[in-house]
Design a protein around this motif. Sequence first.
Motif, PDB file in Angstrom:
ATOM      1  N   VAL A 132       0.838  -1.204   0.000  1.00 19.13           N
ATOM      2  CA  VAL A 132       0.000   0.000   0.000  1.00 19.13           C
ATOM      3  C   VAL A 132       0.873   1.254   0.000  1.00 19.13           C
ATOM      4  CG1 VAL A 132      -1.852   1.252   1.167  1.00 19.13           C
ATOM      5  CG2 VAL A 132      -1.768  -1.251   1.281  1.00 19.13           C
ATOM      6  N   PRO A 133       1.109   1.841  -1.179  1.00 18.20           N
ATOM      7  CA  PRO A 133       1.830   3.111  -1.215  1.00 18.20           C
ATOM      8  C   PRO A 133       0.910   4.265  -0.836  1.00 18.20           C
ATOM      9  CG  PRO A 133       1.149   2.511  -3.416  1.00 18.20           C
ATOM     10  CD  PRO A 133       0.709   1.384  -2.511  1.00 18.20           C
ATOM     11  N   ARG A 134       1.481   5.422  -0.613  1.00 13.36           N
ATOM     12  CA  ARG A 134       0.655   6.625  -0.491  1.00 13.36           C
ATOM     13  C   ARG A 134       0.123   6.961  -1.883  1.00 13.36           C
ATOM     14  NH1 ARG A 134       0.785   9.532   4.274  1.00 13.36           N
ATOM     15  NH2 ARG A 134      -0.111  11.326   3.198  1.00 13.36           N
ATOM     16  N   PRO A 135      -1.018   7.620  -1.969  1.00 13.47           N
ATOM     17  CA  PRO A 135      -1.573   7.929  -3.293  1.00 13.47           C
ATOM     18  C   PRO A 135      -0.678   8.878  -4.089  1.00 13.47           C
ATOM     19  CG  PRO A 135      -2.801   9.041  -1.552  1.00 13.47           C
ATOM     20  CD  PRO A 135      -1.874   8.100  -0.870  1.00 13.47           C
ATOM     21  N   SER A 136      -0.693   8.708  -5.392  1.00 14.14           N
ATOM     22  CA  SER A 136       0.025   9.588  -6.317  1.00 14.14           C
ATOM     23  C   SER A 136      -0.935  10.314  -7.257  1.00 14.14           C
ATOM     24  CB  SER A 136       1.033   8.783  -7.155  1.00 14.14           C
ATOM     25  OG  SER A 136       2.056   8.246  -6.360  1.00 14.14           O
ATOM     26  N   TRP A 137      -2.125   9.767  -7.420  1.00 10.33           N
ATOM     27  CA  TRP A 137      -3.125  10.299  -8.364  1.00 10.33           C
ATOM     28  C   TRP A 137      -4.418  10.486  -7.586  1.00 10.33           C
ATOM     29  CZ3 TRP A 137      -2.841   9.484 -14.137  1.00 10.33           C
ATOM     30  CH2 TRP A 137      -3.989   9.896 -14.791  1.00 10.33           C
ATOM     31  N   CYS A 138      -4.953  11.704  -7.621  1.00  3.87           N
ATOM     32  CA  CYS A 138      -6.213  11.991  -6.930  1.00  3.87           C
ATOM     33  C   CYS A 138      -7.248  12.495  -7.925  1.00  3.87           C
ATOM     34  CB  CYS A 138      -6.009  13.040  -5.834  1.00  3.87           C
ATOM     35  SG  CYS A 138      -7.544  13.551  -4.999  1.00  3.87           S
ATOM     36  N   THR A 139      -8.387  11.836  -7.965  1.00  3.18           N
ATOM     37  CA  THR A 139      -9.525  12.306  -8.750  1.00  3.18           C
ATOM     38  C   THR A 139     -10.545  12.883  -7.777  1.00  3.18           C
ATOM     39  OG1 THR A 139      -9.172  10.621 -10.457  1.00  3.18           O
ATOM     40  CG2 THR A 139     -11.352  11.646 -10.361  1.00  3.18           C
ATOM     41  N   TRP A 140     -10.712  14.195  -7.834  1.00  3.88           N
ATOM     42  CA  TRP A 140     -11.585  14.886  -6.885  1.00  3.88           C
ATOM     43  C   TRP A 140     -12.833  15.403  -7.597  1.00  3.88           C
ATOM     44  CZ3 TRP A 140     -10.278  20.318  -4.430  1.00  3.88           C
ATOM     45  CH2 TRP A 140     -11.317  20.683  -3.559  1.00  3.88           C
ATOM     46  N   LEU A 141     -13.982  14.850  -7.253  1.00  2.00           N
ATOM     47  CA  LEU A 141     -15.248  15.404  -7.712  1.00  2.00           C
ATOM     48  C   LEU A 141     -15.548  16.598  -6.815  1.00  2.00           C
ATOM     49  CD1 LEU A 141     -15.366  12.327  -8.654  1.00  2.00           C
ATOM     50  CD2 LEU A 141     -17.849  12.620  -8.618  1.00  2.00           C
ATOM     51  N   VAL A 142     -15.329  17.785  -7.347  1.00  2.43           N
ATOM     52  CA  VAL A 142     -15.482  18.965  -6.496  1.00  2.43           C
ATOM     53  C   VAL A 142     -16.953  19.289  -6.238  1.00  2.43           C
ATOM     54  CG1 VAL A 142     -13.259  19.934  -7.171  1.00  2.43           C
ATOM     55  CG2 VAL A 142     -15.303  20.566  -8.465  1.00  2.43           C
ATOM     56  N   ARG A 181      -7.219  21.608   4.537  1.00  2.00           N
ATOM     57  CA  ARG A 181      -6.919  20.579   5.545  1.00  2.00           C
ATOM     58  C   ARG A 181      -6.812  19.194   4.906  1.00  2.00           C
ATOM     59  NH1 ARG A 181     -10.421  23.916   8.555  1.00  2.00           N
ATOM     60  NH2 ARG A 181     -12.256  22.701   7.945  1.00  2.00           N
ATOM     61  N   VAL A 182      -7.714  18.895   3.956  1.00  2.00           N
ATOM     62  CA  VAL A 182      -7.712  17.571   3.331  1.00  2.00           C
ATOM     63  C   VAL A 182      -6.434  17.336   2.537  1.00  2.00           C
ATOM     64  CG1 VAL A 182      -8.798  16.197   1.504  1.00  2.00           C
ATOM     65  CG2 VAL A 182     -10.209  17.260   3.270  1.00  2.00           C
ATOM     66  N   PHE A 183      -6.030  18.310   1.714  1.00  2.00           N
ATOM     67  CA  PHE A 183      -4.844  18.096   0.876  1.00  2.00           C
ATOM     68  C   PHE A 183      -3.548  18.224   1.671  1.00  2.00           C
ATOM     69  CE2 PHE A 183      -7.979  18.310  -2.420  1.00  2.00           C
ATOM     70  CZ  PHE A 183      -7.483  17.440  -3.368  1.00  2.00           C
ATOM     71  N   ARG A 184      -3.602  18.897   2.806  1.00  3.04           N
ATOM     72  CA  ARG A 184      -2.452  18.862   3.699  1.00  3.04           C
ATOM     73  C   ARG A 184      -2.288  17.460   4.269  1.00  3.04           C
ATOM     74  NH1 ARG A 184      -3.055  23.408   7.602  1.00  3.04           N
ATOM     75  NH2 ARG A 184      -4.564  22.014   8.604  1.00  3.04           N
ATOM     76  N   LYS A 185      -3.399  16.782   4.550  1.00  3.49           N
ATOM     77  CA  LYS A 185      -3.343  15.401   5.024  1.00  3.49           C
ATOM     78  C   LYS A 185      -2.822  14.462   3.937  1.00  3.49           C
ATOM     79  CE  LYS A 185      -7.442  15.963   8.010  1.00  3.49           C
ATOM     80  NZ  LYS A 185      -8.855  15.550   8.211  1.00  3.49           N
ATOM     81  N   ILE A 186      -3.290  14.660   2.703  1.00  6.69           N
ATOM     82  CA  ILE A 186      -2.907  13.770   1.599  1.00  6.69           C
ATOM     83  C   ILE A 186      -1.431  13.930   1.252  1.00  6.69           C
ATOM     84  CG2 ILE A 186      -3.275  13.242  -0.845  1.00  6.69           C
ATOM     85  CD1 ILE A 186      -6.208  14.106  -0.440  1.00  6.69           C
ATOM     86  N   GLY A 187      -0.966  15.168   1.179  1.00  6.57           N
ATOM     87  CA  GLY A 187       0.437  15.418   0.888  1.00  6.57           C
ATOM     88  C   GLY A 187       0.743  15.424  -0.602  1.00  6.57           C
ATOM     89  N   PRO A 188       2.018  15.229  -0.984  1.00  6.55           N
ATOM     90  CA  PRO A 188       2.435  15.337  -2.381  1.00  6.55           C
ATOM     91  C   PRO A 188       1.719  14.338  -3.296  1.00  6.55           C
ATOM     92  CG  PRO A 188       4.344  15.337  -0.930  1.00  6.55           C
ATOM     93  CD  PRO A 188       3.164  14.967  -0.083  1.00  6.55           C
ATOM     94  N   ASN A 214       1.304  19.976  -4.784  1.00  8.32           N
ATOM     95  CA  ASN A 214       2.324  20.245  -5.801  1.00  8.32           C
ATOM     96  C   ASN A 214       2.344  19.210  -6.927  1.00  8.32           C
ATOM     97  OD1 ASN A 214       4.474  21.661  -6.964  1.00  8.32           O
ATOM     98  ND2 ASN A 214       6.006  20.431  -5.895  1.00  8.32           N
ATOM     99  N   PRO A 215       1.207  18.938  -7.579  1.00  5.90           N
ATOM    100  CA  PRO A 215       1.199  17.920  -8.629  1.00  5.90           C
ATOM    101  C   PRO A 215       1.934  18.367  -9.892  1.00  5.90           C
ATOM    102  CG  PRO A 215      -0.903  19.066  -8.571  1.00  5.90           C
ATOM    103  CD  PRO A 215      -0.121  19.557  -7.385  1.00  5.90           C
ATOM    104  N   VAL A 216       2.439  17.400 -10.623  1.00  9.89           N
ATOM    105  CA  VAL A 216       3.043  17.679 -11.934  1.00  9.89           C
ATOM    106  C   VAL A 216       1.965  18.128 -12.910  1.00  9.89           C
ATOM    107  CG1 VAL A 216       4.312  16.675 -13.872  1.00  9.89           C
ATOM    108  CG2 VAL A 216       4.874  15.996 -11.544  1.00  9.89           C
TER     109      VAL A 216
END
Length: 390
Positions: free
Chosen positions: A19-29, A58-65, A94-96
């Motif tokens: 289980v890696p940390r996530p690298s790709w986030c799909t956010w339904l805003v 707060r959410v994306f601070r939790k998720i991180g890079p 900071n996504p690419v």
Amino acid sequence: MYRLLKLLTSIVRNRRGLVPRPSWCTWLVLYRCNARCPMCDSWRLKPGSELSPDDADRVFRKIGPLQVVRLTGGEPFLREDLPELADIVMRRSNPVVLHITTNGSFPERIEQFAQNFSAPRRLQILLSVDGLEHEHNRSRGRDVLFSSVEECVRRLQPLRRRGLTVSINHTITTMQSLEDHSTLQQHMQKLGAEVHAVIAYSESAMYSLKRVGTKATDLISPDGYPLHPGLTPGPVLEFVEEQIRNTLHSGSWAAFAKRYYWLGLHSRLQGTRGTIRQPRCVALRSHLRLLPDGSVPVCQFNTEKVGNLREQSFAEVWHSRTTAEARQWVDRCRGCWAECEVLPSAIFTGSLLTHALREFWNPADATKQKHRGKQQRTPGTVDPSDITAA
């Protein structure tokens, strides 16, 4: 170098079932939408609560890079605070790539967003259409017109000099939509935008009113593809074969990834496994989906929730027993071929890289494909060499 190491680490961990940390986030805003597409119930769903900018911070601070973040909906530009949300994502993760899918109904708002965005080379705007003007307007409704999409492309064209990527996603749901593709492609290329197509699934658990919060296991098949009821298999198969030939020697990673999608789809439409093996799904591993209220579902075809990042810590969601059990379900899943699920899986398991190396080391076969693609063929068939080189 850091991002490359993270990618390689994710590939290794995903292939080993870790289980890696996530690298790709799909956010339904948001679920809210001003289109009335018959294939999607997003506009029928109860809007519910949506993450405020403070919540998102707060959410994306939790998720991180992260490597990639997709902002989608609903129609993202219905949120007037979308620029603030995008800035938060860039600052905290900071996504690419920051990718936004929109129906293009707010040309001025979209142009202003792109003009003011802090990192235009990282921004990708994907404008969604259902065909040429008549078919698109019939499908989307009076508030989401084809002319607005054209205006968006024209307004965004000058910003491409700053590195902005603008493209068209053609969702094919009817035979008329399928017939429109070639002319649509020519038309949009004159305006300066590439057109990419996707063949619509019959349904999904993410956007179907009757399936939200459920497992749509009947739509998941290891060697099939449940076409939208407005489509006929034979002509769709011919279309896919044409796309395979057109993406040969594409010259860009985006088109190359698209070819990977078409090859796998071709096998499924024929009811065979082909040579593009189903990549191990990275849902709840490298791919994190985020719903408007901060909830985390399993994937597009299983919208049961494993937690809520507005209310819980990342560890409480990512390493809970509920999430572990959901990952076991993912591992047992027979596998879909929805592009938004399969491409993150192909990237973060190394399947796409393996596919690229095969084509690189077999240039003679690829050249043969190009010439065979120009020959007359029986409709609904494809030369086996078009597949084996992949």
